[in-house]
Motif scaffolding. Sequence first.
Motif, short mmCIF file in Angstrom:
data_model
loop_
_atom_site.label_atom_id
_atom_site.label_comp_id
_atom_site.label_asym_id
_atom_site.label_seq_id
_atom_site.Cartn_x
_atom_site.Cartn_y
_atom_site.Cartn_z
N VAL A 181 0.51 -1.23 -0.12
CA VAL A 181 0.30 -0.21 -0.11
C VAL A 181 1.04 1.52 -0.09
CG1 VAL A 181 -1.66 1.60 1.27
CG2 VAL A 181 -1.54 -1.08 1.28
N SER A 182 1.94 1.69 0.84
CA SER A 182 2.96 2.52 0.58
C SER A 182 3.74 2.10 1.82
CB SER A 182 2.03 3.42 2.07
OG SER A 182 1.69 3.27 3.24
N GLY A 183 4.57 3.16 1.28
CA GLY A 183 6.31 2.74 2.15
C GLY A 183 7.50 3.18 1.12
N SER A 184 8.83 3.00 1.94
CA SER A 184 9.71 3.23 0.75
C SER A 184 9.67 2.59 -0.57
CB SER A 184 11.10 3.57 1.81
OG SER A 184 12.19 3.79 0.84
N GLY A 185 9.91 2.86 -1.83
CA GLY A 185 10.08 2.44 -2.32
C GLY A 185 9.09 1.09 -3.29
N VAL A 186 7.73 1.36 -2.51
CA VAL A 186 6.99 0.59 -2.53
C VAL A 186 6.17 0.91 -3.54
CG1 VAL A 186 4.28 0.58 -1.43
CG2 VAL A 186 6.82 -0.33 -0.28
N VAL A 187 5.50 0.05 -4.85
CA VAL A 187 4.96 0.40 -5.96
C VAL A 187 3.23 -0.22 -5.03
CG1 VAL A 187 3.89 -0.61 -7.80
CG2 VAL A 187 6.55 -0.35 -7.11
N PRO A 188 2.37 1.33 -5.24
CA PRO A 188 1.50 0.93 -4.59
C PRO A 188 0.01 -0.01 -5.11
CG PRO A 188 1.41 3.27 -4.63
CD PRO A 188 2.53 2.85 -5.32
N GLY A 189 -0.39 -0.45 -4.78
CA GLY A 189 -1.05 -1.42 -5.13
C GLY A 189 -0.66 -2.58 -5.56
N ASN A 190 0.94 -2.90 -5.80
CA ASN A 190 1.67 -4.41 -6.17
C ASN A 190 0.68 -5.68 -5.39
OD1 ASN A 190 2.94 -6.03 -7.20
ND2 ASN A 190 4.96 -5.73 -6.18
N VAL A 191 -0.18 -6.29 -6.01
CA VAL A 191 -0.36 -7.57 -5.46
C VAL A 191 0.86 -8.59 -6.03
CG1 VAL A 191 -2.20 -9.12 -5.70
CG2 VAL A 191 -2.59 -7.09 -5.75
N CYS A 192 1.07 -9.73 -4.36
CA CYS A 192 1.76 -10.61 -4.81
C CYS A 192 1.57 -11.84 -4.10
CB CYS A 192 2.70 -10.30 -4.16
SG CYS A 192 4.21 -9.05 -3.93
N THR A 193 1.37 -12.41 -4.83
CA THR A 193 0.43 -13.63 -4.32
C THR A 193 1.03 -14.67 -4.23
OG1 THR A 193 -0.04 -14.71 -6.17
CG2 THR A 193 -1.63 -13.46 -5.84
N TYR A 194 0.25 -16.46 -3.21
CA TYR A 194 1.75 -17.29 -2.77
C TYR A 194 0.71 -18.15 -3.63
CZ TYR A 194 3.66 -14.16 0.53
OH TYR A 194 4.19 -13.38 1.29
N THR A 195 1.03 -19.15 -4.26
CA THR A 195 -0.01 -20.61 -4.48
C THR A 195 0.64 -21.55 -4.39
OG1 THR A 195 -0.66 -18.66 -6.25
CG2 THR A 195 -1.15 -20.99 -6.68
N PRO A 196 0.37 -21.80 -4.04
CA PRO A 196 -0.98 -22.48 -3.13
C PRO A 196 -1.18 -21.21 -1.76
CG PRO A 196 -0.34 -24.58 -2.26
CD PRO A 196 0.42 -24.17 -3.36
N SER A 197 -0.76 -22.00 -1.09
CA SER A 197 -0.53 -20.66 0.13
C SER A 197 0.90 -20.65 1.06
CB SER A 197 -1.86 -20.99 1.30
OG SER A 197 -1.07 -22.40 1.74
N ARG A 198 1.67 -20.57 1.66
CA ARG A 198 2.71 -20.51 2.65
C ARG A 198 2.07 -20.97 3.83
NH1 ARG A 198 5.48 -15.06 5.83
NH2 ARG A 198 3.84 -15.55 7.32
N GLU A 199 2.12 -22.24 4.06
CA GLU A 199 2.18 -22.69 4.67
C GLU A 199 2.39 -23.06 6.09
OE1 GLU A 199 -0.44 -27.27 5.44
OE2 GLU A 199 0.64 -26.72 3.33
N TYR A 200 3.08 -21.67 6.75
CA TYR A 200 3.66 -22.28 8.18
C TYR A 200 2.46 -23.09 9.44
CZ TYR A 200 6.98 -18.31 7.11
OH TYR A 200 8.61 -17.93 6.48
N LEU A 201 1.40 -23.06 9.26
CA LEU A 201 1.07 -23.92 9.98
C LEU A 201 -0.21 -25.31 9.24
CD1 LEU A 201 -0.93 -20.65 11.12
CD2 LEU A 201 -0.05 -22.53 12.84
#
Length: 347
Positions: free
Chosen positions: A204-224
């Motif tokens: 959403v915001s921050g230094s060097g960030v592209v606002p609206g940049n969507v990153c996906t984990y496929t299928p999911s990041r399974e920490y649980l």
Amino acid sequence: MKRFVRASLVCLLGLVIAGCGGGGGGDDDNGFDLTATVDGKSVDSFHVSDGQSGTLNVNSGQEAVLKSSAGVTWTVQSADPAVAYTQVKDPTDTVLDYTLSSAQGGNIVLSVASKEDGNLKATVTVVVAPQQYAPKDAVLGATSTYAVSDVYVNSTVQSSTYTRETTVVNPDGSYTSDSRNSSNVVTDTYTANADGNRLSRTYVSGSGVVPGNVCTYTPSREYLSFPMYVGKSWTSTWEYACAAGYHESASLNATVLNAEKVIVPAGTFDALRVQLDTVLTNSNDGNLTGGSTLTGQATYRIATIGWYAPSLGQYVKFQRDYTYTGAQPNLYIRNEVEQLQSQQQPR
């Protein structure tokens, strides 16, 4: 006397009788037989007589009842410190009733002796499986604030805080959360499935960030991986890809090492200590060796220890060590500690 002689002859004839030579299944007038129920259900595979030993398997939180066919004395011979055994009712000559629990799992060894003849004994080992934990439902409006301490490759140290708030809970249990920095500005939005494993991250915001940049984990990041319990291991892979062009592949090996108390700024919690070792490959991060846009072959590793608090349904502490292949990126994190500072549920 005739009864004893007959039993001895049967053993000599080579017939298979449990407990021969040990007093054995009521072969003596003062002998006894043990049966068991767990949570009110008969355990048909469990039958122990004087002169024998046996094992009774229970899950943490279950009620186990041992019954004897004759008067006996029950004695706890040994018990693992991690196992709690609580009397449901006072023991009688023929009934022992315990509720057993253990986050870690462990054993209780019982010695059972005839009241009429103390030489007639049996041994019962009650094996308590580790407590199993199910996921907790996300709560709309719940907030968690974490304190983060980072040590960079160039030895620079930086401290920060962020607050995560659950903003949407869907009918299937998946949810959305906003992450705000110490200035209360939303920097990222995350989605996760009902188990709490991350599905996407939107900058959403921050230094060097592209606002609206969507990153996906496929299928999911399974920490649980539920149910969670001591000794559980799992593996997982996912692809991380961003609309702005970044991508990498992840391979995770995870193990729940043990149950222990962990102290963080938010308090002391009973937690599962989880080892999460992640190998990241095919990264096109240009700051890493081999990570140009054309090749996208950079590799790095994250060795993580996480403390998961079942009472909250979330990790309350992470300790991460980063290892980079090739030239070391000075402005990247080498070590990180992230701890729960406060947690609030909506009223």
